[in-house]
Every structure is written in structure tokens, then in C-alpha cells.
Design a protein around this motif. Structure first.
Motif, PDB file in Angstrom:
ATOM      1  N   LYS A  26       0.797  -1.225   0.000  1.00  0.00           N
ATOM      2  CA  LYS A  26       0.000   0.000   0.000  1.00  0.00           C
ATOM      3  C   LYS A  26       0.835   1.283   0.000  1.00  0.00           C
ATOM      4  O   LYS A  26       0.296   2.380   0.106  1.00  0.00           O
ATOM      5  CB  LYS A  26      -0.957  -0.010   1.191  1.00  0.00           C
ATOM      6  N   THR A  75      -4.824  -1.335  10.001  1.00  0.00           N
ATOM      7  CA  THR A  75      -4.075  -2.300  10.814  1.00  0.00           C
ATOM      8  C   THR A  75      -3.226  -3.137   9.884  1.00  0.00           C
ATOM      9  O   THR A  75      -3.500  -3.225   8.694  1.00  0.00           O
ATOM     10  CB  THR A  75      -4.985  -3.300  11.573  1.00  0.00           C
ATOM     11  N   GLU A  86      -1.883  -2.303  -7.186  1.00  0.00           N
ATOM     12  CA  GLU A  86      -3.265  -2.264  -6.703  1.00  0.00           C
ATOM     13  C   GLU A  86      -4.180  -2.936  -7.712  1.00  0.00           C
ATOM     14  O   GLU A  86      -4.526  -2.356  -8.739  1.00  0.00           O
ATOM     15  CB  GLU A  86      -3.689  -0.801  -6.507  1.00  0.00           C
TER      16      GLU A  86
END
Ligand code: ADP
Length: 448
Positions: free
Chosen positions: A276, A300, A348
Motif C-alpha cells: 500500500k 491495521t 493495486e
């Protein structure tokens, strides 16, 4: 058509990431279009509101009947009756292989019993299903295999194969570096393969994005498709967002304890993993937060990122709100209340955050890759259609440059208004993509 859809996650019953949203909203859209849809999910500990549907040899099948066209089936067996989906406290369960190969066998057996027209498997957790269907039933029902994320492949020792009904020898032709690789199995044994954006479908044929499976994927190139995910508009869209944007922003600022002032408010909601873009984000965070901005982070994941982010938080109190948890309510507040949404992903497959942001008048800042490249156009490069801020090179310099462009853009209220309107007016509903899936289902049905 009568369609079986199986995955390891399914919104709202069990969700870790976008897979849950994608399969759930696809199933809903297909049912709305008149198909008879059966979804399959292990009956994890957190699942509620279901009832007994069938008693089988060694397991039960539970059901939640949404409507006449949409039935959610759950495989009830003690190996699923735990708190987590894949593990607990950051540790994977040690019997991951058994959990998902057994699930795959149940899905295929039940699909044949129900007499569906097509079986739609998703990601490595169900990859073995296509091999099981081939060996046990000679694949009389066609199988579509969807790759939501190639980085997770389900790799296990060859000997583990003996834990399945078919035994280890059936895996021999599909090993990868002498290991069972359930992603590869799914790719090779299914009638067609697709991934969740056109750009990612092309990217995974290359060494850079192929995660070591590029040759396998190239061998299936003629049956490899890219279909962009939609988003569930009922879940994410709010009426009159354009007129209420300021209210939502103040609500978010108040909620996270920020001063309610007129500065660009950035949001980020993500699993905190390498994919990410956290390495480049963390490197430019001090520069970013030295500007007059606010930043709400929700996520998280990798403990190393948790620690680093907390250290940064200590240095920039009042400017950054750090929320290291999974919280759907706060997610919604961020999508609605932020001015900009950060997605600096290394890769992605599709990405949902940028689409959810756009329809909520929040301007995405993305790296040009996969589904991000297909849905966000840079406002300066594409004057007519630009709806966000896009950078190409994966570097902290490029990311920081994009953040600076956002801060500049924020000063231009007219331009902000145009981009927000474009975002809100975009159509990311599932109906178009569900139609594309129907075409593939028909294609593989005719092929068989
Ligand atoms: P991925 O599937 O790789 O995690 P996507 O962008 O496809 O990424 O989907 C992520 C989904 O999970 C989005 O709906 C996002 O809002 C949600 N999400 C991710 N992290 C959190 C979190 N900590 N709390 C709430 N929702 C989250």
C-alpha cells in the motif's frame, strides 16, 4: 443463470479487505439482474443469524436467505469456529491449508448437488476447487477463477496434499518450485481467469507485477480478462454530499479531536502492508506534516508500520490522528469528511478506496497502477475528465510532490468544486461489471 460464488471473505459476514466487498456486491448485483445466486463462506465464529439448511457427511450447511435470488450458504465445521478469518493476533492459523481445501471440496460438491450453471472461485483459498472439480467431476460445470490479489498465493509443502480427499499426487502437474501453490492451481485448472481491473490484467503478465507467476499467466493469456470492481452504492453513497461536505468535515475533525479549521484534511484507510505504499509515505511524513494540514489514518497490519507511525504521531500531535484498528464507522466518516484520500500503492489490483472517495466528493491521490490507473485521471493532465491527483514513479519524492499539489489545489475553491462534482457524478455501480461477468460465465459455459 444459477451461479455459485465462493470466497474466504464476504461482506457483511466476514471482512478483512476489498475481497469481501467485491464478491458481496457482485453477488447482489447478479441476483438483482435475475440470476439465482448461491454464495459460499466458511462458518467462522463471528457469523450470526444463520440456520441449518443441510446436514452432510462430516459437516453442516447453514443458510441466510437474503431473497429468492440470493442465498448465503455457510460451511459449518469445527475448524472454522474461531474468532478470526485467517488467524488471530497477527498470526496465521497453522491449519490454513486444511481449512481452505476442505472448504473448496464442500463448495464443489454442493455446487454439483445444487446443479448450478457456473462456479465462480476467488483467490487462492478456493484455487484447489478447480482442480477438485476437474478430477472428481471431469469439470462438467465451468469454473471461473478471479484473482483479487496475486501477492497471496497459498503456498504449502507437497506432502500437505495428502490432507485433501484426492491425495497429493493430483497436485504434481501444478507445483511451483516443488511446492503446492493454490493460486497457480486455480489459474491452470479453471476455464477462464480474470482479475479486477484491465490494467492489472496486463500488468500481471510482466515480471514486475507477476509475483513469479507471469509465465503461468501468459500461458492462459487467451482466457485472461480484466473487469473492474464496482462499489456498493447503497453502502457508500450519501445524498447531497456536495452541500454537506463541510458538515462532514467538521464532524470528522471533532470526532478525532482536531481543531475545526479550514486546512486540507487528508485521509487514509488501508491494510498497513508493503503493497500500500507505506515505505514511501513514512519517508515523507515529516515534510508532509510540517505543512498546515491534518491527516487521519485508519488501518491495521504489519507491526513495523504500527510502531513507526506511532513514533511519527508523537512528533506531530494535533495534526495526525492515528487509528490502528479496523473500524467501518470511522472509515465512513473519513470517506465523507476528508478533502483528499491517499493511495500511494506499489501495486493495486483494483482498489476500492479511490472509488468510495470519489463518490463522497473526496479527491484521491493515487499512484498510476492497476485499478487506480483505470479509475483516477490526473486533473492537470486530463483537463476535461481529471478527477484526482496521479503520480507514476514509486518514490517518496513523487508522492510528496503530489501532496504539495493537493495543498495548492485546496486553495482553488472553484477547481475543488469541479473535481468534487466529477467524483460524485461518477458511476462505479456494479451493474456494468456484473454484466461483464455474465458474459464470461456464458463464454465458459459454451466452451465446455
Ligand atoms: P485491499 O483489498 O487490498 O485491502 P481495497 O482498496 O480493495 O484494498 O479494499 C479495502 C477495503 O477495506 C475498503 O472497503 C476499505 O474501506 C476497507 N478497510 C481497509 N482497512 C480498514 C480499516 N482499518 N477499517 C475499516 N475499513 C477498512
Amino acid at each position: 443463470m444459477k451461479i455459485a460464488i465462493a470466497a474466504s471473505e464476504f461482506f457483511p459476514f466476514a471482512k478483512v479487505g476489498g475481497l469481501a466487498d467485491a464478491v458481496s456486491s457482485l453477488a447482489t448485483a447478479l441476483a438483482k439482474r435475475g440470476n439465482e445466486v448461491y454464495t459460499f463462506l466458511p462458518r467462522y465464529g463471528m457469523i450470526k443469524g444463520d440456520e441449518l439448511f443441510l446436514k452432510k457427511d462430516g459437516y453442516d450447511v447453514h443458510i441466510i436467505k437474503k431473497n429468492d435470488n440470493l442465498r448465503h450458504l455457510f460451511i459449518k465445521h469445527p475448524i472454522y469456529d474461531r474468532e478470526g478469518i485467517y488467524g488471530e493476533k497477527g498470526k496465521d492459523y497453522p491449519d490454513m491449508f486444511e481449512r481452505f481445501t476442505f472448504f473448496s471440496e464442500c463448495v464443489i460438491d454442493l455446487s454439483y448437488e445444487l446443479g448450478v450453471d457456473v462456479i465462480h472461485l476467488n483467490d487462492w483459498h478456493t484455487g484447489y476447487g478447480s482442480l477438485y472439480s476437474l478430477k472428481k467431476y471431469n469439470k462438467k460445470i465451468p469454473v471461473l477463477f478471479t484473482i483479487h490479489n496475486l501477492a497471496y498465493q497459498g503456498v504449502f509443502p507437497f506432502e500437505f496434499g495428502d490432507k485433501t480427499k484426492l491425495g497429493k499426487d493430483v497436485f504434481k502437474d501444478y507445483l511451483h518450485h516443488n511446492m503446492i501453490n493454490l493460486m497457480k492451481t486455480g489459474i491452470l485448472c479453471s476455464d477462464a481467469v480474470n482479475t479486477v481491473s484491465e490494467t492489472y490484467a496486463k500488468e500481471i503478465l510482466t515480471k514486475e507485477y507477476g509475483e513469479g507467476l507471469e509465465e503461468v499467466l501468459n500461458s492462459r493469456k487467451d482466457s485472461l480478462f480484466g473487469i473492474i470492481n464496482g462499489i456498493d452504492e447503497e453502502v457508500w453513497r450519501v445524498p447531497d454530499i456536495l452541500t454537506k461536505k463541510d458538515e462532514y468535515k467538521k464532524e470528522l475533525q471533532g470526532f478525532v479531536g482536531f481543531e475545526k479549521k479550514d486546512v486540507p484534511l487528508f485521509g487514509l484507510i488501508s491494510r498497513l502492508v508493503d503493497q500500500k505504499g507505506f515505505d514511501i509515505l513514512l519517508k515523507c511524513m515529516d515534510d508532509f506534516l510540517s505543512m498546515d494540514v491534518q491527516f487521519v489514518l485508519l488501518g491495521t497490519g504489519d507491526p513495523k508500520y504500527h510502531q513507526e507511525i506511532e513514533k511519527i504521531g508523537e512528533r506531530h500531535k494535533g495534526k495526525i490522528s492515528i487509528n490502528l484498528k479496523f473500524d467501518e464507522e470511522l472509515a465512513l466518516k473519513i470517506y465523507r469528511g476528508a478533502d483528499f484520500f491517499l493511495m500511494p500503492s506499489r501495486f493495486e489490483p483494483c482498489g476500492l478506496g479511490q472509488m468510495i472517495s470519489l463518490i463522497n466528493a473526496t479527491i484521491p491521490i493515487v499512484r498510476k497502477t492497476g485499478g487506480l490507473a483505470d479509475t483516477v485521471k490526473d486533473f492537470e493532465n486530463d483537463i476535461e475528465n481529471g478527477n484526482g491527483i496521479v503520480f507514476s514513479e514509486y518514490s517518496e519524492k513523487e508522492l510528496f510532490n503530489s501532496i504539495k499539489r493537493a495543498v495548492e489545489l485546496y486553495k482553488n475553491k472553484d477547481k475543488m468544486k469541479v473535481l468534487r462534482e466529477r467524483g460524485v457524478n461518477s458511476d462505479f455501480s456494479w451493474s456494468r461489471s456484473a454484466g461483464e461477468y455474465e458474459k464470461i460465465y456464458k463464454f465458459i459455459k459454451e466452451k465446455i
